[in-house]
Design a protein around this motif. Structure first.
Motif, PDB file in Angstrom:
ATOM      1  N   MET A  23     -11.492  53.605  37.213  1.00  0.00           N
ATOM      2  CA  MET A  23     -11.935  53.529  38.605  1.00  0.00           C
ATOM      3  C   MET A  23     -13.426  53.243  38.717  1.00  0.00           C
ATOM      4  N   ILE A  24     -14.226  53.928  37.909  1.00  0.00           N
ATOM      5  CA  ILE A  24     -15.674  53.718  37.981  1.00  0.00           C
ATOM      6  C   ILE A  24     -16.044  52.320  37.491  1.00  0.00           C
ATOM      7  N   LEU A  25     -15.422  51.860  36.413  1.00  0.00           N
ATOM      8  CA  LEU A  25     -15.713  50.507  35.931  1.00  0.00           C
ATOM      9  C   LEU A  25     -15.197  49.440  36.889  1.00  0.00           C
ATOM     10  N   LEU A  26     -14.071  49.698  37.535  1.00  0.00           N
ATOM     11  CA  LEU A  26     -13.563  48.762  38.539  1.00  0.00           C
ATOM     12  C   LEU A  26     -14.537  48.655  39.701  1.00  0.00           C
ATOM     13  N   ALA A  27     -15.047  49.780  40.166  1.00  0.00           N
ATOM     14  CA  ALA A  27     -16.039  49.765  41.248  1.00  0.00           C
ATOM     15  C   ALA A  27     -17.265  48.952  40.838  1.00  0.00           C
ATOM     16  N   PHE A  28     -17.746  49.170  39.621  1.00  0.00           N
ATOM     17  CA  PHE A  28     -18.919  48.446  39.129  1.00  0.00           C
ATOM     18  C   PHE A  28     -18.640  46.951  39.021  1.00  0.00           C
ATOM     19  N   PHE A  29     -17.483  46.592  38.465  1.00  0.00           N
ATOM     20  CA  PHE A  29     -17.119  45.183  38.324  1.00  0.00           C
ATOM     21  C   PHE A  29     -17.003  44.499  39.682  1.00  0.00           C
ATOM     22  N   LEU A  30     -16.320  45.145  40.622  1.00  0.00           N
ATOM     23  CA  LEU A  30     -16.148  44.542  41.950  1.00  0.00           C
ATOM     24  C   LEU A  30     -17.479  44.428  42.683  1.00  0.00           C
ATOM     25  N   LEU A  31     -18.370  45.384  42.493  1.00  0.00           N
ATOM     26  CA  LEU A  31     -19.701  45.302  43.086  1.00  0.00           C
ATOM     27  C   LEU A  31     -20.490  44.163  42.445  1.00  0.00           C
ATOM     28  N   SER A  32     -20.433  44.056  41.137  1.00  0.00           N
ATOM     29  CA  SER A  32     -21.189  43.032  40.409  1.00  0.00           C
ATOM     30  C   SER A  32     -20.714  41.621  40.706  1.00  0.00           C
ATOM     31  N   THR A  33     -19.455  41.482  41.090  1.00  0.00           N
ATOM     32  CA  THR A  33     -18.903  40.157  41.399  1.00  0.00           C
ATOM     33  C   THR A  33     -18.832  39.908  42.902  1.00  0.00           C
ATOM     34  N   ASP A  34     -19.570  40.705  43.653  1.00  0.00           N
ATOM     35  CA  ASP A  34     -19.682  40.561  45.123  1.00  0.00           C
ATOM     36  C   ASP A  34     -18.343  40.683  45.847  1.00  0.00           C
ATOM     37  N   ARG A  35     -17.427  41.451  45.294  1.00  0.00           N
ATOM     38  CA  ARG A  35     -16.146  41.690  45.971  1.00  0.00           C
ATOM     39  C   ARG A  35     -16.160  42.999  46.743  1.00  0.00           C
ATOM     40  N   LEU A  36     -17.130  43.848  46.455  1.00  0.00           N
ATOM     41  CA  LEU A  36     -17.343  45.084  47.199  1.00  0.00           C
ATOM     42  C   LEU A  36     -18.813  45.186  47.547  1.00  0.00           C
ATOM     43  N   ARG A  37     -19.087  45.939  48.606  1.00  0.00           N
ATOM     44  CA  ARG A  37     -20.468  46.233  48.988  1.00  0.00           C
ATOM     45  C   ARG A  37     -20.792  47.662  48.579  1.00  0.00           C
ATOM     46  N   SER A  38     -22.024  47.893  48.173  1.00  0.00           N
ATOM     47  CA  SER A  38     -22.414  49.232  47.726  1.00  0.00           C
ATOM     48  C   SER A  38     -22.386  50.255  48.858  1.00  0.00           C
ATOM     49  N   ASP A  39     -22.442  49.785  50.095  1.00  0.00           N
ATOM     50  CA  ASP A  39     -22.373  50.715  51.224  1.00  0.00           C
ATOM     51  C   ASP A  39     -20.977  50.764  51.846  1.00  0.00           C
ATOM     52  N   GLY A  40     -19.995  50.203  51.156  1.00  0.00           N
ATOM     53  CA  GLY A  40     -18.637  50.174  51.676  1.00  0.00           C
ATOM     54  C   GLY A  40     -17.825  51.399  51.273  1.00  0.00           C
ATOM     55  N   LYS A  41     -16.789  51.666  52.043  1.00  0.00           N
ATOM     56  CA  LYS A  41     -15.929  52.825  51.778  1.00  0.00           C
ATOM     57  C   LYS A  41     -15.164  52.686  50.463  1.00  0.00           C
ATOM     58  N   ALA A  42     -14.650  51.506  50.162  1.00  0.00           N
ATOM     59  CA  ALA A  42     -13.848  51.318  48.947  1.00  0.00           C
ATOM     60  C   ALA A  42     -14.680  51.596  47.696  1.00  0.00           C
ATOM     61  N   TYR A  43     -15.898  51.097  47.663  1.00  0.00           N
ATOM     62  CA  TYR A  43     -16.783  51.320  46.516  1.00  0.00           C
ATOM     63  C   TYR A  43     -17.021  52.816  46.311  1.00  0.00           C
ATOM     64  N   ASN A  44     -17.340  53.504  47.399  1.00  0.00           N
ATOM     65  CA  ASN A  44     -17.623  54.931  47.300  1.00  0.00           C
ATOM     66  C   ASN A  44     -16.377  55.742  46.959  1.00  0.00           C
ATOM     67  N   LEU A  45     -15.222  55.368  47.497  1.00  0.00           N
ATOM     68  CA  LEU A  45     -13.985  56.078  47.154  1.00  0.00           C
ATOM     69  C   LEU A  45     -13.628  55.916  45.681  1.00  0.00           C
ATOM     70  N   LEU A  46     -13.793  54.712  45.148  1.00  0.00           N
ATOM     71  CA  LEU A  46     -13.537  54.509  43.717  1.00  0.00           C
ATOM     72  C   LEU A  46     -14.463  55.379  42.871  1.00  0.00           C
ATOM     73  N   ASN A  47     -15.729  55.470  43.258  1.00  0.00           N
ATOM     74  CA  ASN A  47     -16.675  56.310  42.522  1.00  0.00           C
ATOM     75  C   ASN A  47     -16.347  57.792  42.659  1.00  0.00           C
ATOM     76  N   ILE A  48     -15.963  58.220  43.858  1.00  0.00           N
ATOM     77  CA  ILE A  48     -15.607  59.630  44.064  1.00  0.00           C
ATOM     78  C   ILE A  48     -14.398  59.999  43.217  1.00  0.00           C
TER      79      ILE A  48
END
Length: 89
Positions: A23-48
């Motif tokens: 989950m944490i690596l998926l969040a990082f990968f999606l953020l790095s490839t501009d598929r998620l925003r760092s201030d978005g709910k999905a990014y934060n939920l994956l990290n939580i």
């Protein structure tokens, strides 16, 4: 990880920690490839969720430093999730 004659058998701790790492690596990968925003709910939920899974795994392994790390990681994710909801922070 235990090994039988033909294949590796993952322990409960291995499964929980692998899910958390994924989950944490998926969040990082999606953020790095501009598929998620760092201030978005999905990014934060994956990290939580990833931090909670890794925290549980660390607790099961009696690794206090990693329990502390994952608790702080989850709290930061919760803060970001709440902040992403307009009008909260």
């Amino acid at each position: 990880m235990q090994y039988s004659d033909t294949f590796a058998v993952m322990s409960t701790t291995d499964i929980i920690s692998s899910a958390g790492v994924f989950m944490i690596l998926l969040a990082f990968f999606l953020l790095s490839t501009d598929r998620l925003r760092s201030d978005g709910k999905a990014y934060n939920l994956l990290n939580i969720l990833g931090a909670v899974f890794l925290g549980i795994s660390a607790w099961m392994l009696d690794s206090l430093p990693f329990v502390i790390l994952e608790t702080i990681w989850a709290v930061a994710g919760i803060y970001g999730f709440i902040k992403s909801r307009k009008g909260f922070l």
